[in-house]
Motif scaffolding. Structure first.
Motif, PDB file in Angstrom:
ATOM      1  N   LEU A  25       0.831  -1.207   0.000  1.00 51.70           N
ATOM      2  CA  LEU A  25       0.000   0.000   0.000  1.00 51.70           C
ATOM      3  C   LEU A  25       0.865   1.256   0.000  1.00 51.70           C
ATOM      4  N   ALA A  26       1.926   1.250   0.810  1.00 47.67           N
ATOM      5  CA  ALA A  26       2.807   2.413   0.857  1.00 47.67           C
ATOM      6  C   ALA A  26       3.528   2.609  -0.475  1.00 47.67           C
ATOM      7  N   GLU A  27       3.980   1.507  -1.060  1.00 44.39           N
ATOM      8  CA  GLU A  27       4.709   1.575  -2.329  1.00 44.39           C
ATOM      9  C   GLU A  27       3.839   2.141  -3.448  1.00 44.39           C
ATOM     10  N   HIS A  28       2.532   1.877  -3.368  1.00 49.79           N
ATOM     11  CA  HIS A  28       1.618   2.336  -4.413  1.00 49.79           C
ATOM     12  C   HIS A  28       0.837   3.582  -3.995  1.00 49.79           C
ATOM     13  N   ASP A  29       1.371   4.297  -3.026  1.00 48.73           N
ATOM     14  CA  ASP A  29       0.873   5.633  -2.643  1.00 48.73           C
ATOM     15  C   ASP A  29      -0.542   5.628  -2.080  1.00 48.73           C
ATOM     16  N   PHE A  30      -0.909   4.560  -1.377  1.00 43.36           N
ATOM     17  CA  PHE A  30      -2.178   4.560  -0.663  1.00 43.36           C
ATOM     18  C   PHE A  30      -1.991   5.204   0.706  1.00 43.36           C
ATOM     19  N   LEU A  31      -2.925   6.043   1.074  1.00 40.32           N
ATOM     20  CA  LEU A  31      -2.940   6.638   2.405  1.00 40.32           C
ATOM     21  C   LEU A  31      -3.760   5.727   3.313  1.00 40.32           C
ATOM     22  N   LEU A  32      -3.150   5.235   4.375  1.00 43.53           N
ATOM     23  CA  LEU A  32      -3.850   4.335   5.295  1.00 43.53           C
ATOM     24  C   LEU A  32      -4.708   5.159   6.239  1.00 43.53           C
ATOM     25  N   VAL A  33      -6.019   4.895   6.237  1.00 44.91           N
ATOM     26  CA  VAL A  33      -6.952   5.635   7.083  1.00 44.91           C
ATOM     27  C   VAL A  33      -7.569   4.675   8.109  1.00 44.91           C
ATOM     28  N   ASP A  34      -8.197   5.246   9.117  1.00 36.71           N
ATOM     29  CA  ASP A  34      -8.699   4.438  10.235  1.00 36.71           C
ATOM     30  C   ASP A  34     -10.144   4.826  10.558  1.00 36.71           C
ATOM     31  N   PRO A  35     -11.115   4.326   9.768  1.00 37.55           N
ATOM     32  CA  PRO A  35     -12.521   4.697   9.999  1.00 37.55           C
ATOM     33  C   PRO A  35     -13.045   4.109  11.315  1.00 37.55           C
ATOM     34  N   PRO A  36     -13.945   4.812  11.983  1.00 37.06           N
ATOM     35  CA  PRO A  36     -14.533   4.277  13.216  1.00 37.06           C
ATOM     36  C   PRO A  36     -15.500   3.138  12.928  1.00 37.06           C
ATOM     37  N   GLY A  37     -15.569   2.187  13.843  1.00 41.05           N
ATOM     38  CA  GLY A  37     -16.489   1.076  13.680  1.00 41.05           C
ATOM     39  C   GLY A  37     -17.923   1.429  14.003  1.00 41.05           C
ATOM     40  N   LEU A  38     -18.143   2.419  14.855  1.00 41.87           N
ATOM     41  CA  LEU A  38     -19.490   2.792  15.291  1.00 41.87           C
ATOM     42  C   LEU A  38     -20.094   3.766  14.287  1.00 41.87           C
TER      43      LEU A  38
ATOM     44  N   MET B 202      -4.146  -9.664  -7.455  1.00 42.87           N
ATOM     45  CA  MET B 202      -3.181 -10.681  -7.842  1.00 42.87           C
ATOM     46  C   MET B 202      -1.825 -10.412  -7.202  1.00 42.87           C
ATOM     47  N   ALA B 203      -1.447  -9.152  -7.112  1.00 42.35           N
ATOM     48  CA  ALA B 203      -0.185  -8.811  -6.458  1.00 42.35           C
ATOM     49  C   ALA B 203      -0.212  -9.192  -4.979  1.00 42.35           C
ATOM     50  N   LEU B 204      -1.342  -8.973  -4.330  1.00 43.82           N
ATOM     51  CA  LEU B 204      -1.455  -9.298  -2.908  1.00 43.82           C
ATOM     52  C   LEU B 204      -1.444 -10.810  -2.674  1.00 43.82           C
ATOM     53  N   LEU B 205      -2.073 -11.564  -3.565  1.00 41.73           N
ATOM     54  CA  LEU B 205      -2.036 -13.022  -3.435  1.00 41.73           C
ATOM     55  C   LEU B 205      -0.609 -13.536  -3.551  1.00 41.73           C
ATOM     56  N   ARG B 206       0.126 -13.005  -4.505  1.00 41.75           N
ATOM     57  CA  ARG B 206       1.516 -13.444  -4.702  1.00 41.75           C
ATOM     58  C   ARG B 206       2.388 -13.036  -3.526  1.00 41.75           C
TER      59      ARG B 206
ATOM     60  N   GLU C 290      -9.747  12.991  -0.841  1.00 40.90           N
ATOM     61  CA  GLU C 290      -8.699  11.971  -0.896  1.00 40.90           C
ATOM     62  C   GLU C 290      -8.830  11.184  -2.201  1.00 40.90           C
ATOM     63  N   HIS C 291      -7.704  10.641  -2.669  1.00 38.13           N
ATOM     64  CA  HIS C 291      -7.711   9.990  -3.977  1.00 38.13           C
ATOM     65  C   HIS C 291      -7.331   8.509  -3.961  1.00 38.13           C
ATOM     66  N   ARG C 292      -6.508   8.111  -3.044  1.00 37.12           N
ATOM     67  CA  ARG C 292      -6.086   6.711  -3.008  1.00 37.12           C
ATOM     68  C   ARG C 292      -5.929   6.326  -1.543  1.00 37.12           C
ATOM     69  N   ILE C 293      -6.929   5.627  -1.001  1.00 37.99           N
ATOM     70  CA  ILE C 293      -6.952   5.339   0.433  1.00 37.99           C
ATOM     71  C   ILE C 293      -7.193   3.851   0.682  1.00 37.99           C
ATOM     72  N   ALA C 294      -6.765   3.405   1.860  1.00 35.67           N
ATOM     73  CA  ALA C 294      -6.940   2.009   2.257  1.00 35.67           C
ATOM     74  C   ALA C 294      -7.179   1.940   3.754  1.00 35.67           C
ATOM     75  N   SER C 295      -7.845   0.866   4.163  1.00 34.49           N
ATOM     76  CA  SER C 295      -8.096   0.613   5.579  1.00 34.49           C
ATOM     77  C   SER C 295      -7.862  -0.867   5.846  1.00 34.49           C
ATOM     78  N   LEU C 296      -7.178  -1.174   6.924  1.00 35.58           N
ATOM     79  CA  LEU C 296      -6.989  -2.552   7.374  1.00 35.58           C
ATOM     80  C   LEU C 296      -7.463  -2.605   8.815  1.00 35.58           C
ATOM     81  N   GLY C 297      -8.674  -3.110   9.027  1.00 37.40           N
ATOM     82  CA  GLY C 297      -9.233  -3.075  10.374  1.00 37.40           C
ATOM     83  C   GLY C 297     -10.375  -4.050  10.544  1.00 37.40           C
ATOM     84  N   HIS C 298     -10.949  -4.047  11.732  1.00 34.49           N
ATOM     85  CA  HIS C 298     -11.988  -4.998  12.080  1.00 34.49           C
ATOM     86  C   HIS C 298     -13.358  -4.537  11.582  1.00 34.49           C
TER      87      HIS C 298
END
Length: 351
Positions: free
Chosen positions: A35-48, A136-140, A93-101
């Motif tokens: 994600l960092a290599e491909h310029d994604f900004l990691l964001v942290d949305p609230p669960g509630l 496919m990149a993530l699977l590899r 924002e233009h390129r964002i990602a979240s990794l969370g519950h």
């Protein structure tokens, strides 16, 4: 009577589980690096949230948010961070990602947990095929982190290095179930449950007495199509019927289908991607139809997030996708159950 404690925390079982859990951490580090290599900004949305999402068959955990004045308000744990992330796209924002519950009620089994980790990401101004390349990149990356050569699940394998099969839903239904899906829809994508039921009976499939087109579609997909996907190589199941893609824009060449795909490996669905719908009025109509069906089937409905619809009017064209991170770890390590790849499995409730 108290519920029996799960023994995952005993030293012996933890020792057996630990290599897979360490592999999970290596995969997570690789994902974050990608994600960092491909310029994604990691964001942290609230669960509630005010609304957990508006899909017919997704069930949320509901709670009461009590304000400082002591007044209670209906609230939910989100089933996906989608609404919050699209508001960020509307904000600029233009390129964002979240990794969370995320949380989904009524879901428990080898491939399901009521709380699990989701990787969700968006690309503004890019076609949804870019998400296929990301997947496919993530699977590899995942198999490289474990030292495996193939994704594995209960005796089935898929090679993530091989070129994936890209198969439309219409072609998949014809190939694996002998059903002409387009014959059950009109030119605008309106569905005909009786027509689908008749074709199912013609193929020797049982049809329940009470059925909607959506329910019959899911039945055929689950029983006849999904077990044949992602065997030997990854399958990208593409161009879903518009009726089954509430958050996706319709395909430019055929209004009956939409820019939605799902990623399969070893018969397991890993990700769900879209060319995102940005028309708030059409989105409202789809949400209302989904909630009417939820009311009919389950006797409940969730509120529509009016802020989300307002933000949608400002949101630029984008593609977005959600990937089940725990399932990715399962297939990369060959684990047979989702709880084996979670550092702390979700507690059992009830018998």
């Amino acid at each position: 009577m108290p519920v029996a404690a799960s023994p995952w925390w005993t030293p012996e079982l933890h020792r057996d589980r630990r290599p897979v859990l360490l592999a999970r951490n290596r995969i997570e580090a690789g994902v974050r690096g990608y994600l960092a290599e491909h310029d994604f900004l990691l964001v942290d949305p609230p669960g509630l949230q005010r609304s957990p999402g508006n899909e017919t068959h997704l069930h949320a955990f509901e709670t009461t948010a009590i304000g400082n004045d002591g007044v209670g308000h209906r609230a939910f744990l989100h089933t996906s961070p989608e609404f919050a992330m699209k508001k960020l796209l509307a904000a600029g924002e233009h390129r964002i990602a979240s990794l969370g519950h995320v949380w989904r009620n009524r879901e428990r089994g080898a491939l399901h947990a009521p709380e699990f980790t989701m990787l969700e990401w968006y690309r503004v101004g890019e076609d949804y095929t870019a998400l296929m390349a990301d997947c496919m990149a993530l699977l590899r990356l995942a198999v490289a982190a474990t030292g495996a050569e193939r994704l594995r699940f209960r005796g089935r394998e898929a090679d993530p290095v091989a070129e994936p099969e890209r198969l439309s839903v219409v072609d998949a239904f014809a190939r694996f179930a002998g059903i002409d899906l387009l014959a059950t829809m009109d030119a605008e994508g309106e569905t005909d449950a009786a027509a689908l039921a008749a074709q199912m009976r013609g193929q020797g499939l049982q049809v329940p007495a009470e059925h909607s087109w959506s329910y019959l579609f899911s039945l055929v997909l689950t029983e006849k199509v999904e077990p044949n996907l992602g065997l030997g190589r990854v399958t990208i199941l593409d161009r879903y019927p518009a009726a089954e893609a509430a958050l996706a824009r319709r395909c430019a060449d055929d209004a009956r289908v939409a820019e939605r795909f799902e990623l399969y490996a070893c018969g397991v669905e890993l990700a769900n991607g879209f060319g995102e719908l940005t028309n708030p009025e059409e989105q409202r109509q789809r949400f209302e139809a989904e909630m009417n069906e939820k009311q009919r089937l389950y006797g409940e409905r969730y509120p529509i997030d009016e802020e989300f619809l307002a933000a949608l009017a400002l949101m630029p064209a984008a593609s977005g996708i959600a990937l089940g991170f725990d399932r990715l770890v399962m297939l990369a390590t060959g684990a047979p159950r989702i709880d084996l790849v979670q550092w702390v499995p979700v507690a059992e409730f009830g018998a």
